[in-house]
Design a protein around this motif. Structure first.
Motif: not given
Length: 165
Positions: A2-4, A8-14, A84-89, A125-126
């Motif tokens: 679940d990259f979303s 989100n978790m990384q955004r909050e930590l950053d 680029l946090d909206n990319e689906i991998m 990045y991808l």
């Protein structure tokens, strides 16, 4: 994977780290790329895949997974820095590799980081993400193992910030 949720978790930590250290609004891309390089080297050291002169076995999978997840943190953080946090991998599938067979996977990640440093675009990045996820697959980790380890390490990272790490 679940990259979303991970982004989100990384955004909050950053944001938490940047706030605690007065770094809001500062471009941290170069430092994050260097940090990713360091984490990649620590991971390679734990796998011992390049140590042709040594007979010592690799570290336990638990230790290698923890080092791998440190790289996931910076991979996500770099994506956030580049917006680029909206990319689906998708997490790849493949067979676990051992010893020298891991070296090409590390080389691909190193090359992808270098290309991103100089070109800095979405495709670079991808490609970095794909190379790093392929490495995780080659290390034998499932997306579930990575998610669980990320959650644990994310919590540890908050604790470290609160303890003056």
């Amino acid at each position: 994977m679940d990259f979303s949720l991970l982004f989100n978790m990384q955004r909050e930590l950053d944001a938490y780290i940047e706030s605690r250290h007065g770094l809001e609004g500062e471009n941290l891309l170069r430092r994050k790329l260097l940090a990713f390089h360091v984490e990649l080297a620590e991971l390679a050291n734990e796998t011992r895949c390049f140590k042709f002169w040594s007979e010592k076995e690799p570290s336990e999978d638990k230790v290698i997974l923890e080092e791998y997840v440190d790289g996931i943190h910076f991979m996500l953080s770099i994506g956030l820095e580049l917006n680029l946090d909206n990319e689906i991998m998708n997490y790849p599938r493949g067979e676990k590799q051992f010893g020298k067979n891991l070296v090409p996977f590390f080389e691909e990640v190193m090359n992808a980081v270098t290309r991103l440093q100089y070109d800095g675009g979405r495709m670079e990045y991808l490609n970095l993400c794909l190379a790093y996820l392929n490495l995780g697959c080659a290390l034998g980790f499932s997306s579930e193992q990575i998610m669980e380890a990320y959650m644990k390490k994310n919590s540890v990272n908050y604790d470290r910030q609160n303890d003056g790490y």
